[in-house]
Design an enzyme around this catalytic site. Structure first.
Site, PDB file in Angstrom:
ATOM      1  N   GLY A  29       8.694  -0.511  -8.975  1.00  0.00           N
ATOM      2  CA  GLY A  29       8.936  -0.451  -7.685  1.00  0.00           C
ATOM      3  C   GLY A  29       9.930   0.821  -7.315  1.00  0.00           C
ATOM      4  N   LEU A  30       9.580   1.734  -8.181  1.00  0.00           N
ATOM      5  CA  LEU A  30      10.388   3.085  -7.795  1.00  0.00           C
ATOM      6  C   LEU A  30      11.995   2.894  -7.661  1.00  0.00           C
ATOM      7  CD1 LEU A  30       8.452   5.136  -5.301  1.00  0.00           C
ATOM      8  CD2 LEU A  30       8.885   5.631  -7.724  1.00  0.00           C
ATOM      9  N   ASN A  49      10.238  14.628  -9.959  1.00  0.00           N
ATOM     10  CA  ASN A  49       9.174  13.542  -9.356  1.00  0.00           C
ATOM     11  C   ASN A  49       9.882  13.041  -8.368  1.00  0.00           C
ATOM     12  OD1 ASN A  49       7.845  10.758  -8.977  1.00  0.00           O
ATOM     13  ND2 ASN A  49       6.631  12.001 -10.230  1.00  0.00           N
ATOM     14  N   CYS A  97       3.023   6.416  -3.433  1.00  0.00           N
ATOM     15  CA  CYS A  97       3.723   5.429  -2.906  1.00  0.00           C
ATOM     16  C   CYS A  97       3.199   4.905  -1.663  1.00  0.00           C
ATOM     17  CB  CYS A  97       5.017   6.235  -2.536  1.00  0.00           C
ATOM     18  SG  CYS A  97       5.897   7.096  -3.770  1.00  0.00           S
ATOM     19  N   VAL A 112      -3.770  10.669 -14.452  1.00  0.00           N
ATOM     20  CA  VAL A 112      -3.708   9.862 -13.605  1.00  0.00           C
ATOM     21  C   VAL A 112      -2.407   8.869 -13.404  1.00  0.00           C
ATOM     22  CG1 VAL A 112      -6.227   9.672 -13.754  1.00  0.00           C
ATOM     23  CG2 VAL A 112      -4.857   8.037 -14.970  1.00  0.00           C
ATOM     24  N   GLY A 171      -2.617   7.032 -21.480  1.00  0.00           N
ATOM     25  CA  GLY A 171      -2.682   6.462 -22.637  1.00  0.00           C
ATOM     26  C   GLY A 171      -2.809   7.201 -23.943  1.00  0.00           C
ATOM     27  N   THR A 208       3.679   5.722 -21.629  1.00  0.00           N
ATOM     28  CA  THR A 208       3.857   4.375 -22.327  1.00  0.00           C
ATOM     29  C   THR A 208       3.793   4.577 -23.929  1.00  0.00           C
ATOM     30  OG1 THR A 208       2.207   3.352 -20.784  1.00  0.00           O
ATOM     31  CG2 THR A 208       2.708   2.312 -22.634  1.00  0.00           C
TER      32      THR A 208
END
Length: 299
Positions: free
Chosen positions: A71-72, A98, A128, A189, A242, A264
């Site tokens: 949620g930023l 960002n 957002c 992405v 990924g 990640t």
């Protein structure tokens, strides 16, 4: 360095950038890796005011990836500029801020504040939710994408990267929208909209029901989208989704990405980005490739 790249006039010693939201503001990893070995660091997503983020579970592991509903959460742009940015600017790597927002006015004011700093680049997160339009993401509506990109372009002279959402029908269309409305580069992405259900509780894992999926599971789709976007625009593309090793990164580069972001994988092994950067350089040497540009977009 054979792997050095230039994005919108900004020089990167290598094409490996820490993805937003997975690397904090750099300090969190500084005790474990040499930040100077990275091509760049993209800050945690920033909003005009401090944001406490979403309630409930925020991270959920799934097959070959993770889902997040952060949620930023962030301390706000003013705090970033006063407290975090000086540290980042002291590191021998490129800092990218960002920028997020929940209204066009938020984005404009945030861009104006960042424009007055020494930060080299801004990455505009248009994934957002637009609170004035019922929560639809700016990046999934062509008209709203045009509006926010155009507004931010007018608010800053800094190189502008537009980060695209994959949750659209044609990524090429949105890549072209970004280019036509002033983006100096695009990145993609962002996470895929996904859902997880707790079968014992018979309820969604996340309070918001859906969350963003990232990690190895999305890589083949992200590579395809990077290829589509790179073939739709003439500005640089930064690919992500990924990446776990140097070969993964090279897939994005061969598909058309000038640089890559790693996210990640940082939660699994904090050395991943260093390994990726070194692996790319070694590959270029072994293959007798003088410069990474020779294989960029080769597919």
């Amino acid at each position: 360095m054979r792997s050095a790249v230039n994005i919108a006039g900004v020089e990167f010693k290598n094409p490996v950038i820490a993805a937003s939201g997975t690397f904090g503001f750099g300090k969190e990893f500084a005790d474990y890796i040499d930040l100077a070995e990275l091509g760049g660091i993209c800050s945690k997503g920033l909003t005009l005011k401090k944001n406490l983020g979403n309630k409930g579970i925020r991270i959920h592991e799934t097959s070959s990836g993770i889902m997040n509903s952060i949620g930023l959460q962030n301390p706000g742009i003013d705090y970033f500029v006063k407290i975090e940015l000086p540290y980042l600017m002291d590191q021998d790597t490129v800092t990218i801020a960002n920028l997020g927002g929940h209204s066009v006015d938020d984005y404009i004011r945030g861009a104006e504040i960042l424009d007055a700093t020494d930060v080299p680049m801004i990455e505009l997160n248009i994934s957002c939710p637009n609170v004035r339009e019922g929560g639809m993401a700016f990046g999934t509506n062509p008209d709203k994408s045009c509006e926010v990109i155009t507004a931010v372009r007018k608010a800053t002279k800094k190189p502008l990267i537009v980060k695209l959402s994959p949750n659209v029908g044609s990524i090429a269309t949105f890549a072209k929208i970004a280019e036509d409305n002033g983006a100096d580069a695009i990145s993609l992405v962002n996470t895929f909209n996904a859902m997880a259900i707790d079968v014992k509780m018979r309820a969604p894992v996340f309070v918001n029901k859906t969350a963003g999926l990232s990690g190895p599971a999305i890589k083949p789709i992200a590579v395809r989208m990077t290829y589509d976007a790179a073939n739709a625009v003439s500005i640089p593309v930064i690919g992500m989704g990924g990446i776990m090793n140097y070969a993964d990164a090279l897939e994005f580069i061969m598909a058309g990405a000038t640089a890559v972001q790693v996210g990640t994988a940082n939660f699994i092994d904090y050395n991943t980005m260093i390994d990726v950067a070194e692996g790319i350089e070694q590959y270029l040497e072994e293959e007798n490739i003088a410069n990474i540009s020779e294989i960029t977009g080769i597919i």
